[in-house]
Design a protein around this motif. Structure first.
Motif, PDB file in Angstrom:
ATOM      1  N   ARG A  84       0.835  -1.215   0.000  1.00 32.03           N
ATOM      2  CA  ARG A  84       0.000   0.000   0.000  1.00 32.03           C
ATOM      3  C   ARG A  84       0.864   1.258   0.000  1.00 32.03           C
ATOM      4  O   ARG A  84       0.564   2.236  -0.690  1.00 32.03           O
ATOM      5  CB  ARG A  84      -0.917   0.001   1.221  1.00 32.03           C
ATOM      6  CG  ARG A  84      -1.989  -1.071   1.238  1.00 32.03           C
ATOM      7  CD  ARG A  84      -2.940  -0.817   2.393  1.00 32.03           C
ATOM      8  NE  ARG A  84      -3.935  -1.860   2.550  1.00 32.03           N
ATOM      9  CZ  ARG A  84      -3.918  -2.783   3.504  1.00 32.03           C
ATOM     10  NH1 ARG A  84      -2.939  -2.796   4.395  1.00 32.03           N
ATOM     11  NH2 ARG A  84      -4.870  -3.696   3.574  1.00 32.03           N
ATOM     12  N   LEU A  85       1.928   1.241   0.791  1.00 38.03           N
ATOM     13  CA  LEU A  85       2.826   2.389   0.865  1.00 38.03           C
ATOM     14  C   LEU A  85       3.497   2.630  -0.480  1.00 38.03           C
ATOM     15  O   LEU A  85       3.549   3.774  -0.972  1.00 38.03           O
ATOM     16  CB  LEU A  85       3.872   2.142   1.953  1.00 38.03           C
ATOM     17  CG  LEU A  85       4.949   3.212   2.136  1.00 38.03           C
ATOM     18  CD1 LEU A  85       4.318   4.553   2.466  1.00 38.03           C
ATOM     19  CD2 LEU A  85       5.922   2.788   3.242  1.00 38.03           C
ATOM     20  N   ARG A  86       3.982   1.580  -1.099  1.00 37.16           N
ATOM     21  CA  ARG A  86       4.654   1.717  -2.398  1.00 37.16           C
ATOM     22  C   ARG A  86       3.719   2.289  -3.457  1.00 37.16           C
ATOM     23  O   ARG A  86       4.075   3.199  -4.209  1.00 37.16           O
ATOM     24  CB  ARG A  86       5.175   0.349  -2.854  1.00 37.16           C
ATOM     25  CG  ARG A  86       6.072   0.403  -4.077  1.00 37.16           C
ATOM     26  CD  ARG A  86       6.410  -0.975  -4.611  1.00 37.16           C
ATOM     27  NE  ARG A  86       5.313  -1.572  -5.349  1.00 37.16           N
ATOM     28  CZ  ARG A  86       4.643  -2.649  -4.951  1.00 37.16           C
ATOM     29  NH1 ARG A  86       4.952  -3.250  -3.818  1.00 37.16           N
ATOM     30  NH2 ARG A  86       3.648  -3.124  -5.691  1.00 37.16           N
ATOM     31  N   VAL A  87       2.495   1.774  -3.499  1.00 38.67           N
ATOM     32  CA  VAL A  87       1.531   2.232  -4.495  1.00 38.67           C
ATOM     33  C   VAL A  87       1.096   3.669  -4.204  1.00 38.67           C
ATOM     34  O   VAL A  87       0.992   4.498  -5.120  1.00 38.67           O
ATOM     35  CB  VAL A  87       0.308   1.295  -4.535  1.00 38.67           C
ATOM     36  CG1 VAL A  87      -0.770   1.848  -5.454  1.00 38.67           C
ATOM     37  CG2 VAL A  87       0.733  -0.087  -5.006  1.00 38.67           C
ATOM     38  N   GLY A  88       0.845   3.964  -2.935  1.00 34.21           N
ATOM     39  CA  GLY A  88       0.444   5.320  -2.581  1.00 34.21           C
ATOM     40  C   GLY A  88       1.479   6.346  -2.990  1.00 34.21           C
ATOM     41  O   GLY A  88       1.141   7.440  -3.479  1.00 34.21           O
ATOM     42  N   LEU A  89       2.751   6.030  -2.810  1.00 32.58           N
ATOM     43  CA  LEU A  89       3.817   6.949  -3.219  1.00 32.58           C
ATOM     44  C   LEU A  89       3.902   7.042  -4.738  1.00 32.58           C
ATOM     45  O   LEU A  89       4.107   8.125  -5.300  1.00 32.58           O
ATOM     46  CB  LEU A  89       5.148   6.483  -2.636  1.00 32.58           C
ATOM     47  CG  LEU A  89       5.265   6.551  -1.109  1.00 32.58           C
ATOM     48  CD1 LEU A  89       6.605   5.986  -0.651  1.00 32.58           C
ATOM     49  CD2 LEU A  89       5.080   7.976  -0.605  1.00 32.58           C
ATOM     50  N   ALA A  90       3.744   5.907  -5.420  1.00 30.28           N
ATOM     51  CA  ALA A  90       3.813   5.910  -6.885  1.00 30.28           C
ATOM     52  C   ALA A  90       2.716   6.785  -7.480  1.00 30.28           C
ATOM     53  O   ALA A  90       2.941   7.505  -8.465  1.00 30.28           O
ATOM     54  CB  ALA A  90       3.700   4.483  -7.414  1.00 30.28           C
ATOM     55  N   LEU A  91       1.528   6.741  -6.885  1.00 32.62           N
ATOM     56  CA  LEU A  91       0.420   7.561  -7.379  1.00 32.62           C
ATOM     57  C   LEU A  91       0.660   9.044  -7.145  1.00 32.62           C
ATOM     58  O   LEU A  91      -0.050   9.887  -7.715  1.00 32.62           O
ATOM     59  CB  LEU A  91      -0.881   7.128  -6.703  1.00 32.62           C
ATOM     60  CG  LEU A  91      -1.352   5.702  -7.010  1.00 32.62           C
ATOM     61  CD1 LEU A  91      -2.614   5.374  -6.225  1.00 32.62           C
ATOM     62  CD2 LEU A  91      -1.594   5.510  -8.505  1.00 32.62           C
TER      63      LEU A  91
END
Length: 290
Positions: free
Chosen positions: A191-198
């Motif tokens: 979730r953290l990785r995706v949230g930052l990517a977005l």
């Protein structure tokens, strides 16, 4: 055929058992049996575990049903952001009243296998189904967990996209395929990785291996090992409950000291900070010189 008793471990349809003479409705209403779902029973001595949940779901849904969705992911020993029951049927027939989600679909032979004697979607097909759920970070987290546990990659899910061009939600499934990473080892990490990517943060390396000066090998949750000339490599570490114990905190201090000696800039992220990813993303971008 032996009569059913409190030690009958496999779930059964009550109406079928009564018709066969294995049990009576009066006995089914006693403490000798436990009702799992409408017309679905098991002996009261059977432990209430995931095996029983899967088997009971399959018995309730009928022989054509395939267990799918979050309960399938759990059966494959993968973490899942959701915990609901789901079955797939090839027709619009509904097994009757009950909480599980019933989805009509035609599954290819290679998309169904058996676990605990029960038809169930394969890990890749389970991931394909979950990839279409909202929200997007949770969908990626679910797919990451299955891909990590069962060693499949984006190409495997892309093949399922090609095989099912008419399935609803393929726009998101394709996004999930572009964001998934089987190296992730926890739902919060994904979730953290995706949230930052977005939010425009470049893709990190999950579970990046580092050898500390004391010889201890560690893996960083998310790492940017080569941010650019003159900048320190950056690592994000998600602090779950185990990090809040005295022992966990002490290990983190030793780990962070060793990483600092190697030149790493370590940012620790808590569940509370996950609610303000805009600020966290801005902080990481500054550290990366972006």
């Amino acid at each position: 055929m032996p009569r059913l008793s409190c030690r009958s471990a496999d779930p059964f349809r009550g109406s079928f058992a009564v018709a066969r003479g294995d049990v009576t409705w009066e006995r089914l209403r006693r403490h000798e049996f436990r009702k799992l779902r409408p017309d679905t029973y098991v002996g009261s001595a059977t432990p209430d575990d995931l095996w029983l949940r899967v088997r009971g779901l399959a018995v309730w849904a009928g022989p054509e049903a395939v267990v799918a969705g979050p309960v399938a992911a759990l059966a494959w020993e993968a973490e899942c952001p959701w915990d609901d029951d789901e079955v797939v049927l090839p027709t619009s027939r509904h097994p009757g009243p009950g909480a599980p989600r019933v989805r009509r679909d035609v599954l290819a032979p290679g998309e169904v296998t058996r676990r605990w004697g029960t038809p169930i979607t394969t890990p890749a097909r389970t991931a394909f189904d979950l990839a279409g759920r909202a929200p997007l970070p949770d969908a990626v987290a679910a797919v990451d967990a299955l891909a990590h546990a069962w060693r499949f990659g984006p190409d495997d899910l892309a093949a399922l996209v090609d095989a099912h061009p008419g399935v609803r939600g393929l726009v998101q499934v394709r996004r999930v395929i572009g964001l998934m990473d089987a190296r992730a080892e926890s739902l919060p990490e994904s979730r953290l990785r995706v949230g930052l990517a977005l939010r425009g943060v470049p893709s990190p390396v999950p579970q990046y291996p580092v050898r500390l000066p004391n010889g201890r090998g560690v893996r960083l949750d998310l790492a940017w090992p080569c941010p650019g000339a003159g900048l320190r490599p950056v690592a994000l570490e998600y602090d779950g409950p185990e990090h809040r114990t005295i022992r966990g905190h002490g290990l983190d201090l030793d780990r962070d000291a060793g990483l600092d000696d190697l030149g790493w800039d370590v940012v620790r992220v808590t569940a509370r900070q996950m609610h303000d990813l805009d600020a966290l993303a801005a902080r990481v971008l500054r550290k990366l010189g972006l």
